[in-house]
Design a protein around this motif. Structure first.
Motif, PDB file in Angstrom:
ATOM      1  N   VAL A 164       0.115 -26.681 -42.761  1.00 29.78           N
ATOM      2  CA  VAL A 164       0.750 -27.549 -41.779  1.00 29.78           C
ATOM      3  C   VAL A 164       1.183 -26.770 -40.544  1.00 29.78           C
ATOM      4  O   VAL A 164       0.842 -27.119 -39.408  1.00 29.78           O
ATOM      5  CB  VAL A 164       1.959 -28.291 -42.395  1.00 29.78           C
ATOM      6  N   ILE A 165       1.946 -25.697 -40.758  1.00 21.55           N
ATOM      7  CA  ILE A 165       2.496 -24.983 -39.604  1.00 21.55           C
ATOM      8  C   ILE A 165       1.445 -24.181 -38.862  1.00 21.55           C
ATOM      9  O   ILE A 165       1.679 -23.757 -37.722  1.00 21.55           O
ATOM     10  CB  ILE A 165       3.669 -24.066 -40.011  1.00 21.55           C
ATOM     11  N   LYS A 166       0.285 -23.974 -39.473  1.00 24.50           N
ATOM     12  CA  LYS A 166      -0.805 -23.298 -38.772  1.00 24.50           C
ATOM     13  C   LYS A 166      -1.214 -24.088 -37.540  1.00 24.50           C
ATOM     14  O   LYS A 166      -1.608 -23.522 -36.518  1.00 24.50           O
ATOM     15  CB  LYS A 166      -2.002 -23.109 -39.707  1.00 24.50           C
ATOM     16  N   HIS A 167      -1.119 -25.409 -37.640  1.00 25.10           N
ATOM     17  CA  HIS A 167      -1.509 -26.274 -36.529  1.00 25.10           C
ATOM     18  C   HIS A 167      -0.313 -26.823 -35.753  1.00 25.10           C
ATOM     19  O   HIS A 167      -0.441 -27.175 -34.584  1.00 25.10           O
ATOM     20  CB  HIS A 167      -2.362 -27.430 -37.048  1.00 25.10           C
ATOM     21  N   ASN A 168       0.839 -26.875 -36.415  1.00 29.01           N
ATOM     22  CA  ASN A 168       2.029 -27.355 -35.731  1.00 29.01           C
ATOM     23  C   ASN A 168       3.268 -26.992 -36.540  1.00 29.01           C
ATOM     24  O   ASN A 168       3.399 -27.390 -37.695  1.00 29.01           O
ATOM     25  CB  ASN A 168       1.969 -28.872 -35.546  1.00 29.01           C
ATOM     26  N   SER A 169       4.175 -26.238 -35.910  1.00 33.13           N
ATOM     27  CA  SER A 169       5.373 -25.796 -36.617  1.00 33.13           C
ATOM     28  C   SER A 169       6.542 -26.744 -36.413  1.00 33.13           C
ATOM     29  O   SER A 169       7.671 -26.431 -36.775  1.00 33.13           O
ATOM     30  CB  SER A 169       5.771 -24.386 -36.146  1.00 33.13           C
ATOM     31  N   GLY A 170       6.266 -27.913 -35.850  1.00 35.88           N
ATOM     32  CA  GLY A 170       7.332 -28.861 -35.535  1.00 35.88           C
ATOM     33  C   GLY A 170       8.168 -29.276 -36.724  1.00 35.88           C
ATOM     34  O   GLY A 170       9.362 -29.539 -36.585  1.00 35.88           O
ATOM     35  N   ILE A 171       7.546 -29.316 -37.908  1.00 35.60           N
ATOM     36  CA  ILE A 171       8.293 -29.763 -39.087  1.00 35.60           C
ATOM     37  C   ILE A 171       9.426 -28.795 -39.422  1.00 35.60           C
ATOM     38  O   ILE A 171      10.444 -29.197 -39.994  1.00 35.60           O
ATOM     39  CB  ILE A 171       7.340 -29.930 -40.296  1.00 35.60           C
ATOM     40  N   LYS A 204      -2.337 -34.549 -40.425  1.00 39.27           N
ATOM     41  CA  LYS A 204      -1.735 -34.754 -39.113  1.00 39.27           C
ATOM     42  C   LYS A 204      -0.384 -34.044 -39.068  1.00 39.27           C
ATOM     43  O   LYS A 204       0.658 -34.657 -39.282  1.00 39.27           O
ATOM     44  CB  LYS A 204      -1.560 -36.252 -38.834  1.00 39.27           C
ATOM     45  N   PRO A 205      -0.387 -32.750 -38.797  1.00 39.91           N
ATOM     46  CA  PRO A 205       0.850 -31.954 -38.856  1.00 39.91           C
ATOM     47  C   PRO A 205       1.973 -32.462 -37.961  1.00 39.91           C
ATOM     48  O   PRO A 205       3.145 -32.197 -38.237  1.00 39.91           O
ATOM     49  CB  PRO A 205       0.376 -30.563 -38.408  1.00 39.91           C
ATOM     50  N   ARG A 206       1.667 -33.193 -36.908  1.00 32.35           N
ATOM     51  CA  ARG A 206       2.713 -33.690 -36.004  1.00 32.35           C
ATOM     52  C   ARG A 206       3.404 -34.947 -36.528  1.00 32.35           C
ATOM     53  O   ARG A 206       4.402 -35.381 -35.973  1.00 32.35           O
ATOM     54  CB  ARG A 206       2.105 -33.994 -34.627  1.00 32.35           C
ATOM     55  N   MET A 207       2.849 -35.531 -37.571  1.00 32.46           N
ATOM     56  CA  MET A 207       3.304 -36.843 -38.025  1.00 32.46           C
ATOM     57  C   MET A 207       4.803 -36.883 -38.319  1.00 32.46           C
ATOM     58  O   MET A 207       5.521 -37.772 -37.853  1.00 32.46           O
ATOM     59  CB  MET A 207       2.522 -37.252 -39.271  1.00 32.46           C
ATOM     60  N   LEU A 208       5.315 -35.952 -39.088  1.00 29.12           N
ATOM     61  CA  LEU A 208       6.718 -35.996 -39.495  1.00 29.12           C
ATOM     62  C   LEU A 208       7.656 -35.433 -38.439  1.00 29.12           C
ATOM     63  O   LEU A 208       8.869 -35.591 -38.546  1.00 29.12           O
ATOM     64  CB  LEU A 208       6.911 -35.238 -40.808  1.00 29.12           C
ATOM     65  N   ALA A 209       7.096 -34.790 -37.416  1.00 29.93           N
ATOM     66  CA  ALA A 209       7.936 -34.234 -36.363  1.00 29.93           C
ATOM     67  C   ALA A 209       8.026 -35.162 -35.154  1.00 29.93           C
ATOM     68  O   ALA A 209       8.765 -34.891 -34.214  1.00 29.93           O
ATOM     69  CB  ALA A 209       7.405 -32.873 -35.920  1.00 29.93           C
ATOM     70  N   THR A 210       7.284 -36.271 -35.196  1.00 32.78           N
ATOM     71  CA  THR A 210       7.331 -37.219 -34.081  1.00 32.78           C
ATOM     72  C   THR A 210       8.588 -38.063 -34.184  1.00 32.78           C
ATOM     73  O   THR A 210       9.247 -38.108 -35.235  1.00 32.78           O
ATOM     74  CB  THR A 210       6.082 -38.118 -34.088  1.00 32.78           C
ATOM     75  N   ASN A 211       8.939 -38.751 -33.097  1.00 33.25           N
ATOM     76  CA  ASN A 211      10.146 -39.585 -33.175  1.00 33.25           C
ATOM     77  C   ASN A 211       9.872 -40.845 -33.990  1.00 33.25           C
ATOM     78  O   ASN A 211       8.721 -41.299 -34.106  1.00 33.25           O
ATOM     79  CB  ASN A 211      10.657 -39.946 -31.772  1.00 33.25           C
ATOM     80  N   LEU A 212      10.909 -41.418 -34.545  1.00 36.32           N
ATOM     81  CA  LEU A 212      10.783 -42.542 -35.472  1.00 36.32           C
ATOM     82  C   LEU A 212      10.125 -43.748 -34.807  1.00 36.32           C
ATOM     83  O   LEU A 212       9.335 -44.455 -35.441  1.00 36.32           O
ATOM     84  CB  LEU A 212      12.160 -42.923 -36.007  1.00 36.32           C
TER      85      LEU A 212
END
Length: 385
Positions: A164-171, A204-212
């Motif tokens: 996950v964090i390889k593509h996006n560390s937002g989580i 979709k690594p950004r999924m859980l870091a996006t706004n609700l």
């Protein structure tokens, strides 16, 4: 310079009875940092090239993010810290190029405490190093320590976390209470279990870091396409719409109607069975339409109810298997009513067992011709002898 500091640190490690992980050495690092006298005019770009191994182009880009640094003291301390972790010069250069602000991080107040706490969570030295290289920005603050246990539990394994964090560390950077957990709760309300949520997050690594609100829009969009909450395809529908705007989705729906001669109802049927069809390019869809409708002779409705065919390779699966069926039927070796979808949907092993092996005597070259067709070397006609 980095190599010399690494040797000094290694000597200190070998003479210490503490743990081999270099987090107890804040006093040493402070002394190492203070021993370097700041230059009257510190040149950030030259420092990045000479000390961190960046190219001129990389240094020019990175220097804009740390132009406020006027002394090598803190960067030197950070580099000594990284050398103590065992990072190679190439790794250090890649890390600094990726996140130049890492050089501004406090070793005593941030990096060392984070390392201590991550070790306390049970992570090995190598696991921590991998995290550091993939998401150095996360180490510049405390969220990584507070987020990691929850994220590991959610994703199921350390390996999944790295994917996950390889593509996006937002989580790891996002607020658990304000962002991640509310998003997880919404997905659970949609019928997704922990395993489904983990798979969705990996895809979709950004999924859980996006706004609700954005996630709620995705859910509404998936439902609007005819994929109900709780269905086995709902996760795939969310995955399909996650990177698409409403305008692109509308355009793709129109393209599906025109390309396959589908009605609105047939589009909904196809999308509900294969949501990822929305992400297929026009060229791929057009080529499959021309083959399945014009050459094979399938009806548009037949395809709409069996859209999985559109996910198979045209050259490696759809076309070669069609040639085999056509040959067998034309030569009386197969019932003309045998379903094309059945032939293309089965595994390669099952296809060979059902459609190739039984005809070795009547059509000894069938296996050879089929293999040639799968390589793209389609014979002018399949042969009996």
């Amino acid at each position: 310079m980095l190599r010399r500091r690494s040797c000094i640190l290694s000597h200190h490690l070998s003479s210490s009875s503490a743990s081999p992980i270099p987090f107890p050495f804040h006093r040493f690092l402070s002394v190492a940092a203070s021993a370097v006298s700041p230059k009257p005019s510190f040149d950030v770009k030259e420092y990045l090239v000479a000390t961190c191994g960046l190219t001129r182009a990389q240094a020019l880009k990175a220097s804009t993010k740390i132009s406020h640094v006027k002394s090598p003291s803190n960067p030197d301390a950070v580099l000594a810290y990284l050398a103590g972790l065992g990072l190679s010069s190439a790794d250090v250069g890649a890390l600094v190029a990726k996140d130049p602000r890492f050089l501004c991080t406090s070793v005593d107040k941030t990096l060392t405490p984070n390392l201590v706490e991550l070790t306390g969570l049970g992570l090995s030295h190598s696991q921590i190093t991998c995290l550091l290289l993939l998401a150095p920005d996360c180490f510049r603050g405390k969220p990584i320590v507070s987020s990691l246990p929850y994220c590991l539990s959610l994703l199921g394994s350390y390996e999944n976390l790295l994917r996950v964090i390889k593509h996006n560390s937002g989580i790891l950077n996002s607020s658990l209470e304000k962002v991640v957990k509310p998003n997880v709760a919404l997905l659970q309300e949609c019928g997704l279990g922990d395993c489904d949520i983990a798979k969705l997050c990996i895809a979709k690594p950004r999924m859980l870091a996006t706004n609700l609100e954005r996630l709620q829009e995705m859910v509404a969009c998936a439902e609007g396409l005819g994929v109900p909450r709780g269905s086995v395809m709902f996760r795939h529908a969310l995955c399909a719409v996650a990177s698409l705007s409403n305008e692109k989705i509308t355009a793709q729906v129109d393209n599906l109607k025109n390309t396959f001669r589908w009605s609105d109802a047939e589009v909904r049927i196809a999308v509900s069975k294969l949501p990822l069809i929305l992400s297929r390019s026009k060229d791929i869809l057009q080529r499959r339409s021309e083959f399945l409708i014009s050459e094979v002779g399938l009806e548009p409705a037949y395809i709409a109810y069996r859209p999985a065919m559109l996910s198979y390779s045209l050259e490696g699966r759809l076309r070669p298997r069609y040639y085999v069926l056509k040959f067998l039927k034309e030569n009386g070796l197969l019932d003309h009513g045998r379903d094309y979808h059945t032939a293309v949907a089965c595994t390669e092993k099952v296809f060979v067992e059902k459609f190739i092996c039984p005809h070795k005597e009547a059509a000894p070259h069938l296996a050879e011709d089929y293999e040639a067709a799968c390589r793209g070397e389609v014979p002018t006609r399949f042969r009996f002898a």
